[in-house]
Design a protein around this motif. Structure first.
Motif, mmCIF file in Angstrom:
data_model
loop_
_atom_site.group_PDB
_atom_site.id
_atom_site.type_symbol
_atom_site.label_atom_id
_atom_site.label_comp_id
_atom_site.label_asym_id
_atom_site.label_seq_id
_atom_site.Cartn_x
_atom_site.Cartn_y
_atom_site.Cartn_z
ATOM 1 N N ASP A 27 41.575 50.752 28.162
ATOM 2 C CA ASP A 27 41.084 51.795 29.076
ATOM 3 C C ASP A 27 40.054 51.224 30.033
ATOM 4 O O ASP A 27 40.070 51.514 31.241
ATOM 5 N N ALA A 31 40.318 50.576 34.308
ATOM 6 C CA ALA A 31 39.497 51.444 35.158
ATOM 7 C C ALA A 31 39.317 50.818 36.532
ATOM 8 O O ALA A 31 39.025 49.622 36.648
ATOM 9 N N GLY A 35 38.104 57.014 40.461
ATOM 10 C CA GLY A 35 38.149 57.599 39.129
ATOM 11 C C GLY A 35 39.282 58.581 38.921
ATOM 12 O O GLY A 35 39.592 58.942 37.787
ATOM 13 N N ALA A 36 39.915 59.035 40.004
ATOM 14 C CA ALA A 36 41.036 59.968 39.875
ATOM 15 C C ALA A 36 42.322 59.261 39.465
ATOM 16 O O ALA A 36 43.295 59.911 39.094
ATOM 17 N N SER A 38 44.636 57.673 37.032
ATOM 18 C CA SER A 38 44.698 57.805 35.569
ATOM 19 C C SER A 38 45.871 57.072 34.948
ATOM 20 O O SER A 38 46.014 57.076 33.724
ATOM 21 N N HIS A 39 46.744 56.451 35.760
ATOM 22 C CA HIS A 39 47.880 55.776 35.129
ATOM 23 C C HIS A 39 47.394 54.558 34.350
ATOM 24 O O HIS A 39 46.376 53.944 34.674
ATOM 25 N N ARG A 40 48.159 54.221 33.321
ATOM 26 C CA ARG A 40 47.738 53.228 32.336
ATOM 27 C C ARG A 40 48.801 52.131 32.211
ATOM 28 O O ARG A 40 49.993 52.423 32.059
#
Length: 275
Positions: A27, A31, A35-36, A38-40
């Protein structure tokens, strides 16, 4: 099982501790500035050499994993992070060396890294306005900044590049590839090192002026007329910015070199002014 085999393949030439594949560490590694986003990714590989970048590309290719590259992580859409993919993280490759009027910049060096190295030699570099932006990511995308008037875009100052291509070959960019890299983005390979032009610059005057929305037409027309005939020493960024009391016009000029002996122009009555 598939991801285990990918990690094992990466670990043949990269320290396994620098292959991040799960938990809070992933995570944190994924980053980015926006901050918007969110894909990982499936995993992040923290490369330290060109050889490691080459190996990571080959493993991603052989495994069929989508690939992305992270430097400063400031792309507004978060394209440094590919959902479900392998991210090559260059942030450990930040060395900068200066020889004459040229800086050799590693792929993960930030704008601040390069500006500080140049400043120690009494030189300046065409960067953007935020020090944590990756220098080469900025240059590959064009590179607007406070010195555009006198030095051009960051892309204009890209002199040479070491690139790892999609097939894993490491090349020194020829004339055609270098032309494409200057503003073409990271579509042609991973730039692990590049030469960037530096420029003598002893004095800089910068400021910010905020105008109420009611003066927008006057200010925009006035600055438009000013910039038409202004010398290259003046670069000015003009933006409409939302505020608690409604939109405002923000003008951020930069004067490179000895200050002018007479005012160039005066337009509007700023709500605030900082020099």
């Amino acid at each position: 099982m598939i991801m285990t085999s990918v990690i094992d393949a990466l670990a043949r030439h990269i320290d396994r501790a620098r292959v991040v594949a799960d938990g809070p560490e992933l995570d944190a590694a994924a980053a980015v500035w926006n901050g918007a986003v969110s894909h990982r990714p499936a995993l992040v590989v923290r490369c330290e050499t060109t050889a490691e970048v080459r190996h990571a590309i080959r493993v991603a290719r052989e495994s069929g994993l989508p690939l992305s590259v992270r430097s400063g992580g400031h792309d507004w859409a978060g394209r440094a992070i590919r959902a479900g993919g392998l991210v090559i993280d260059l942030t450990r490759m930040r060395h900068v060396t200066v020889s004459g009027n040229v800086a050799t910049v590693a792929g993960g060096a930030t704008s601040a890294d390069v500006a500080e190295a140049a400043d120690r030699q009494g030189l300046a570099v065409a960067t953007g306005t935020v020090g944590t932006v990756g220098m080469l990511g900025l240059s590959l995308g064009g590179g607007y900044g406070p010195y555009n008037g006198c030095f051009g875009l960051a892309a204009d100052n890209l002199l040479a590049a070491e690139v790892v291509l999609a097939d894993g070959r490491v090349v020194q960019a020829d004339t055609e590839l270098l032309w494409a890299l200057r503003g073409g983005g990271g579509n042609f390979g991973v730039v692990t090192s590049a030469d960037v032009a530096l420029h003598p610059l002893a004095e800089v005057l910068a400021g910010s002026f905020i105008y109420p929305w009611e003066q927008a037409e006057q200010v925009l027309r006035g600055y438009g007329e000013l910039l038409e005939g202004a010398p290259d020493a003046l670069t000015s960024t003009i933006a409409v910015v939302a505020g608690p009391e409604g939109p405002t016009v923000v003008v951020s000029p930069t004067w490179s070199g000895p200050p002018p002996t007479e005012p160039l122009s005066s337009t509007g009555s700023p709500r605030s002014a900082h020099l």
